[in-house]
Design a protein around this motif. Structure first.
Motif, PDB file in Angstrom:
ATOM      1  N   TRP A 123      32.979  42.927  47.507  1.00 22.32           N
ATOM      2  CA  TRP A 123      31.964  42.196  46.623  1.00 22.32           C
ATOM      3  C   TRP A 123      31.542  42.953  45.476  1.00 22.32           C
ATOM      4  CZ3 TRP A 123      30.026  37.456  48.814  1.00 22.32           C
ATOM      5  CH2 TRP A 123      30.324  37.204  49.913  1.00 22.32           C
ATOM      6  N   GLN A 124      31.409  42.217  44.232  1.00 21.64           N
ATOM      7  CA  GLN A 124      30.803  42.767  43.263  1.00 21.64           C
ATOM      8  C   GLN A 124      29.589  42.052  42.747  1.00 21.64           C
ATOM      9  OE1 GLN A 124      34.410  41.864  42.660  1.00 21.64           O
ATOM     10  NE2 GLN A 124      34.847  43.588  43.781  1.00 21.64           N
ATOM     11  N   HIS A 125      28.594  42.463  43.348  1.00 19.53           N
ATOM     12  CA  HIS A 125      27.098  41.801  43.252  1.00 19.53           C
ATOM     13  C   HIS A 125      26.621  41.847  41.795  1.00 19.53           C
ATOM     14  CE1 HIS A 125      26.897  41.525  47.746  1.00 19.53           C
ATOM     15  NE2 HIS A 125      27.295  42.699  47.779  1.00 19.53           N
ATOM     16  N   GLU A 126      26.886  42.601  41.143  1.00 19.47           N
ATOM     17  CA  GLU A 126      26.081  42.388  39.729  1.00 19.47           C
ATOM     18  C   GLU A 126      27.162  41.462  38.972  1.00 19.47           C
ATOM     19  OE1 GLU A 126      25.996  46.101  37.938  1.00 19.47           O
ATOM     20  OE2 GLU A 126      24.709  47.336  39.443  1.00 19.47           O
ATOM     21  N   ALA A 127      28.183  41.367  39.138  1.00 22.27           N
ATOM     22  CA  ALA A 127      29.054  40.382  38.263  1.00 22.27           C
ATOM     23  C   ALA A 127      29.065  39.089  38.918  1.00 22.27           C
ATOM     24  CB  ALA A 127      30.480  40.957  37.991  1.00 22.27           C
ATOM     25  N   ARG A 128      28.785  39.068  40.366  1.00 19.80           N
ATOM     26  CA  ARG A 128      28.628  38.015  41.191  1.00 19.80           C
ATOM     27  C   ARG A 128      30.223  37.397  41.180  1.00 19.80           C
ATOM     28  NH1 ARG A 128      23.116  34.195  40.755  1.00 19.80           N
ATOM     29  NH2 ARG A 128      21.814  35.771  41.206  1.00 19.80           N
ATOM     30  N   THR A 129      31.088  38.165  41.622  1.00 25.94           N
ATOM     31  CA  THR A 129      32.379  37.889  41.860  1.00 25.94           C
ATOM     32  C   THR A 129      32.944  38.699  42.803  1.00 25.94           C
ATOM     33  OG1 THR A 129      33.216  39.917  40.401  1.00 25.94           O
ATOM     34  CG2 THR A 129      32.899  37.641  39.257  1.00 25.94           C
ATOM     35  N   VAL A 130      34.016  38.009  43.604  1.00 31.99           N
ATOM     36  CA  VAL A 130      34.624  38.773  44.785  1.00 31.99           C
ATOM     37  C   VAL A 130      36.219  39.126  44.337  1.00 31.99           C
ATOM     38  CG1 VAL A 130      32.943  37.870  46.483  1.00 31.99           C
ATOM     39  CG2 VAL A 130      35.174  36.521  45.912  1.00 31.99           C
ATOM     40  N   SER A 131      36.799  39.910  45.017  1.00 35.73           N
ATOM     41  CA  SER A 131      38.130  40.452  45.271  1.00 35.73           C
ATOM     42  C   SER A 131      38.645  40.025  46.549  1.00 35.73           C
ATOM     43  CB  SER A 131      38.103  41.873  44.709  1.00 35.73           C
ATOM     44  OG  SER A 131      39.654  42.110  44.865  1.00 35.73           O
ATOM     45  N   ILE A 132      39.371  39.003  46.568  1.00 35.85           N
ATOM     46  CA  ILE A 132      39.977  38.647  47.768  1.00 35.85           C
ATOM     47  C   ILE A 132      41.539  38.375  48.160  1.00 35.85           C
ATOM     48  CG2 ILE A 132      40.013  36.124  47.159  1.00 35.85           C
ATOM     49  CD1 ILE A 132      38.792  35.326  49.999  1.00 35.85           C
ATOM     50  N   TRP A 133      41.996  39.054  49.482  1.00 35.36           N
ATOM     51  CA  TRP A 133      43.325  38.958  49.403  1.00 35.36           C
ATOM     52  C   TRP A 133      43.805  37.514  49.676  1.00 35.36           C
ATOM     53  CZ3 TRP A 133      46.034  36.524  53.767  1.00 35.36           C
ATOM     54  CH2 TRP A 133      47.068  36.816  53.725  1.00 35.36           C
ATOM     55  N   THR A 134      45.169  37.128  49.235  1.00 32.85           N
ATOM     56  CA  THR A 134      45.781  35.930  49.312  1.00 32.85           C
ATOM     57  C   THR A 134      47.059  35.945  49.703  1.00 32.85           C
ATOM     58  OG1 THR A 134      46.280  35.495  47.021  1.00 32.85           O
ATOM     59  CG2 THR A 134      44.021  34.877  47.773  1.00 32.85           C
ATOM     60  N   THR A 135      47.889  35.191  49.992  1.00 30.67           N
ATOM     61  CA  THR A 135      49.266  35.108  50.060  1.00 30.67           C
ATOM     62  C   THR A 135      50.174  35.645  48.852  1.00 30.67           C
ATOM     63  OG1 THR A 135      49.399  32.747  49.963  1.00 30.67           O
ATOM     64  CG2 THR A 135      49.367  33.858  52.308  1.00 30.67           C
ATOM     65  N   LYS A 140      41.217  38.712  42.134  1.00 33.18           N
ATOM     66  CA  LYS A 140      40.121  39.312  41.575  1.00 33.18           C
ATOM     67  C   LYS A 140      39.368  38.258  40.778  1.00 33.18           C
ATOM     68  CE  LYS A 140      42.132  44.012  41.418  1.00 33.18           C
ATOM     69  NZ  LYS A 140      42.223  45.253  40.397  1.00 33.18           N
ATOM     70  N   ASN A 141      38.114  38.557  40.474  1.00 31.13           N
ATOM     71  CA  ASN A 141      36.799  37.577  39.630  1.00 31.13           C
ATOM     72  C   ASN A 141      36.756  36.436  40.300  1.00 31.13           C
ATOM     73  OD1 ASN A 141      36.722  40.176  37.765  1.00 31.13           O
ATOM     74  ND2 ASN A 141      38.564  39.416  36.713  1.00 31.13           N
ATOM     75  N   VAL A 142      36.953  36.268  41.450  1.00 30.87           N
ATOM     76  CA  VAL A 142      36.736  34.831  42.041  1.00 30.87           C
ATOM     77  C   VAL A 142      34.786  34.830  41.961  1.00 30.87           C
ATOM     78  CG1 VAL A 142      36.719  33.166  43.826  1.00 30.87           C
ATOM     79  CG2 VAL A 142      38.685  34.691  43.346  1.00 30.87           C
ATOM     80  N   ALA A 143      34.391  33.854  41.169  1.00 30.71           N
ATOM     81  CA  ALA A 143      32.904  33.869  41.026  1.00 30.71           C
ATOM     82  C   ALA A 143      32.264  33.086  42.518  1.00 30.71           C
ATOM     83  CB  ALA A 143      32.533  32.829  39.797  1.00 30.71           C
ATOM     84  N   PHE A 144      31.014  33.641  42.543  1.00 34.53           N
ATOM     85  CA  PHE A 144      30.184  32.948  43.555  1.00 34.53           C
ATOM     86  C   PHE A 144      28.851  32.922  42.994  1.00 34.53           C
ATOM     87  CE2 PHE A 144      29.800  37.625  44.445  1.00 34.53           C
ATOM     88  CZ  PHE A 144      28.513  37.567  44.843  1.00 34.53           C
ATOM     89  N   THR A 145      28.360  32.186  44.055  1.00 40.05           N
ATOM     90  CA  THR A 145      26.611  31.625  43.536  1.00 40.05           C
ATOM     91  C   THR A 145      25.909  31.448  44.957  1.00 40.05           C
ATOM     92  OG1 THR A 145      25.254  30.258  42.223  1.00 40.05           O
ATOM     93  CG2 THR A 145      27.087  29.088  43.197  1.00 40.05           C
ATOM     94  N   GLY A 146      24.935  31.361  44.784  1.00 40.29           N
ATOM     95  CA  GLY A 146      23.799  30.824  45.904  1.00 40.29           C
ATOM     96  C   GLY A 146      22.212  31.354  45.415  1.00 40.29           C
TER      97      GLY A 146
END
Length: 391
Positions: A123-135, A140-146
């Motif tokens: 998690w990159q909380h300041e940038a509000r992005t995540v880096s996630i494993w995929t096949t 990287k740089n997948v944005a999230f909100t809430g």
């Protein structure tokens, strides 16, 4: 105390297609592992891993952590199924429903949730992005909100796994957070009794009522629409009836329960009191109703409301106790005379011994409050659930 924070991912179309391929591969692998477990009679993690780990990595291209999580998810699914069968969730052992549930392997939907640990997700909380494993490799740089308060809880208290989930084309991460509980109030001045029902979803001993008349009319319309769609018989009508309509009603009910629980806990915390709830365990087996009444009573998530009150109370340091619900609606809160005739109608309580008259739900809530105080004096601690979900 553990809470689960739900955040929404905002992937680009290209990122969403990669996430969809990853989730599909993980669930196909878990379904194949479930078939192997069913055929071999192996439902433990280590034995099943010996049978499936190499094949899952080779066939679906999953990494080591993803393969292990898919296998563990399969084992957890069989453990849950065994518990439901043991507790009678699928009827008696000789019934057709029980045989159908136990006579076939577990199958996972293509978009069912997949666990991610810290090796697979950062998690990159300041940038509000995540880096996630995929096949397709690390994305990287997948944005999230809430909501702001949920994101603050996530940044300060996240601990453990997170689940990747797709619902209705929307992507979510369910993150586990370990939150310190507030100092419990060891000396409440009294208890707020909460009576649960259909006409009034909740009525408190303070005189507050959370009416269910408008909600019940809406629920009746939803049931009529589902029935109409199911009778139509087409695939699209059935899909709309089971997914869209049911999901909308569940979300509305959940929102209402959250609001009711928040108000009750806030009042208890403000006045230094505890909360007394009815123990409704086994009510479906105890209460006999006419068929039209069963759907109305059994479809409202009272257990969910109790769980919401429980975890919000633990966060606020408010004690919660559960009391026996027997005869709370027939007992006079003034003289404690119990008689069925004390309830001349659904809304009216009129004691035949002392003449006390009050709204029936408020009278019941006073009895629950009295019983809650007695339970607390006897030294019974709060039975509020330790785990729930922030919607």
């Amino acid at each position: 105390m553990k809470l689960v924070v739900r955040v929404k991912l905002l992937p680009t179309p290209a990122q969403a297609s990669v996430l969809e391929a990853t989730l599909t591969a993980c669930n196909e692998a878990a379904t194949w592992a479930a078939q192997v477990a069913f055929d071999e009679g192996v439902c433990k993690n280590l034995p099943l891993r010996r049978l499936t780990y190499r094949e899952i990595k080779a066939r679906w291209g999953l990494g080591a952590q993803a393969a292990q999580h898919a296998i563990k998810k399969t084992c957890d699914a069989y453990t849950t199924l065994a518990a439901k069968l043991r507790n009678g969730r699928y009827g008696r052992p000789c019934s057709k429903r029980h045989s159908r549930a136990s006579g076939k392997p577990v199958v996972f939907r293509a978009q069912a949730a997949q666990p991610y640990d810290d090796r697979m997700l950062s998690w990159q909380h300041e940038a509000r992005t995540v880096s996630i494993w995929t096949t397709g490799g690390r994305m990287k740089n997948v944005a999230f909100t809430g909501m702001a308060d949920q994101l603050e809880v996530l940044a300060r208290h996240r601990q453990g796994e997170s689940d990747l989930l797709c619902e209705g084309g929307q992507w979510y991460l369910l993150a586990t957070c370990e939150i310190p509980e507030a100092e419990p109030n060891a000396h409440p001045v009294s208890f707020i009794g909460v009576d649960l029902g259909i006409v009034n979803i909740a009525a408190t001993s303070d005189g507050a009522k959370y009416s269910g008349r408008r909600i019940n009319r809406r629920r009746a319309k939803d049931r009529a629409l589902r029935s109409k769609l199911q009778k139509k018989g087409t695939k699209s009508a059935k899909r709309r009836a089971t997914k869209k309509c049911t999901g909308r009603e569940a979300r509305r009910n959940k929102d209402i329960n959250h609001k009711i629980a928040k108000r009750i806990v806030a009042e208890a915390a403000r006045t230094g009191r505890g909360i007394a709830l009815e123990d409704l365990g086994g009510i479906r087996e105890r209460v006999r109703l006419r068929k039209p009444q069963r759907t109305t009573l059994h479809s409202w998530p009272f257990a969910q409301l109790g769980a919401f009150i429980g975890y919000k109370a633990r966060r606020a340091g408010v004690p919660v106790v559960y009391v026996d619900a027997a005869y709370t609606s027939q007992e006079c809160s003034q003289c404690h005379h119990v008689e069925r005739g004390n309830r001349p109608s659904q809304a009216v309580f009129a004691c035949r011994s002392c003449g006390f008259v009050e709204h029936a739900d408020h009278n019941s809530s006073h009895n629950i409050a009295h019983r809650g105080w007695y339970v607390w004096v006897c030294g019974v601690e709060s039975t509020a659930p330790a785990l729930t979900l922030i919607a």
